[in-house]
Design a protein around this motif. Sequence first.
Motif, mmCIF file in Angstrom:
data_model
loop_
_atom_site.group_PDB
_atom_site.id
_atom_site.type_symbol
_atom_site.label_atom_id
_atom_site.label_comp_id
_atom_site.label_asym_id
_atom_site.label_seq_id
_atom_site.Cartn_x
_atom_site.Cartn_y
_atom_site.Cartn_z
ATOM 1 N N ALA A 39 -29.845 71.051 -15.672
ATOM 2 C CA ALA A 39 -29.312 69.824 -15.053
ATOM 3 C C ALA A 39 -29.480 68.597 -15.937
ATOM 4 C CB ALA A 39 -29.986 69.586 -13.702
ATOM 5 N N ALA A 97 -32.331 68.113 -8.906
ATOM 6 C CA ALA A 97 -31.544 68.792 -9.937
ATOM 7 C C ALA A 97 -30.770 69.979 -9.385
ATOM 8 C CB ALA A 97 -32.468 69.280 -11.056
ATOM 9 N N PRO A 99 -27.890 72.843 -11.300
ATOM 10 C CA PRO A 99 -27.163 73.178 -12.537
ATOM 11 C C PRO A 99 -25.694 72.742 -12.438
ATOM 12 C CG PRO A 99 -28.338 75.090 -11.692
ATOM 13 C CD PRO A 99 -28.416 74.039 -10.636
ATOM 14 N N PRO A 100 -25.093 72.328 -13.562
ATOM 15 C CA PRO A 100 -23.702 71.845 -13.531
ATOM 16 C C PRO A 100 -22.742 72.782 -12.797
ATOM 17 C CG PRO A 100 -24.642 71.451 -15.690
ATOM 18 C CD PRO A 100 -25.688 72.214 -14.912
ATOM 19 N N GLN A 103 -23.155 72.073 -9.100
ATOM 20 C CA GLN A 103 -23.178 70.697 -8.600
ATOM 21 C C GLN A 103 -22.006 70.417 -7.666
ATOM 22 O OE1 GLN A 103 -23.555 68.046 -11.995
ATOM 23 N NE2 GLN A 103 -25.606 68.815 -12.460
#
Length: 184
Positions: A39, A97, A99-100, A103
């Motif tokens: 993140a 946080a 992770p992309p 998200q």
Amino acid sequence: MNDTDTPDFRENEITMTAWTTRSETAADIPAIREILLAAFPTALEADLVDALRADPKAWIDGLSMVSIDPDGAPAGYALITRCHVDGEPALALAPCAVPPSVQRTGAGSAAIRSALDAARAMGENLVLVLGHADYYPRFGFTPASRFGIRAPFDVPDEAMMAMALDGTRPVPTGTIEYPAAFGV
Ligand SMILES: CC(C)(COP(=O)(O)OP(=O)(O)OC[C@H]1O[C@@H](n2cnc3c(N)ncnc32)[C@H](O)[C@@H]1OP(=O)(O)O)[C@@H](O)C(=O)NCCC(=O)NCCS
């Protein structure tokens, strides 16, 4: 285990996902570190969480929250630790946080709401967060300056936010004292 009330749309899927959340177990620690490394651009936040976990003055069991994906793996993370305001106990929400790749599917909000609910259940009140002024207000955060609370460093007013979990109780005013691991 807490089921979140808010279902979120997962991009490219036509089903609604309600994230399950729970506090971390020892087995989650490597996955939490992976989430933080994914993140954020550096290992700073991952190292911060490890340092906070090792600090009994900062760490509060039960306030390190993960949202869990359908396979049972941690997908989102939110941590609340002990800080102080003018010597009085308060809480700091940091870091959060996801992770992309995950998200904007509700995993972050679920972990944050779960951490705030757990803190409220413990009888805690004042929570502080430094972050995106267009993200945290949805949880009830407003500028900390409205509470007479300031960061121990220069920061845009709208980025330093505070929330009282029980609005009927007084909150301390003054300068935030973060745990040593924050290095401020
Ligand atoms: C910030 C973060 C924890 C949010 O988690 P998430 O699971 O992606 O967010 P959710 O799906 O729960 O919420 C989605 C909402 O958050 C907003 N949002 C997500 N990331 C945001 C950001 N960086 N700034 C502002 N808003 C953001 C989305 O626009 C969306 O808003 P909407 O509901 O009005 O459409 C996650 O995006 C992340 O890890 N970002 C990188 C690390 C980071 O910046 N952490 C926060 C440090 S303060």
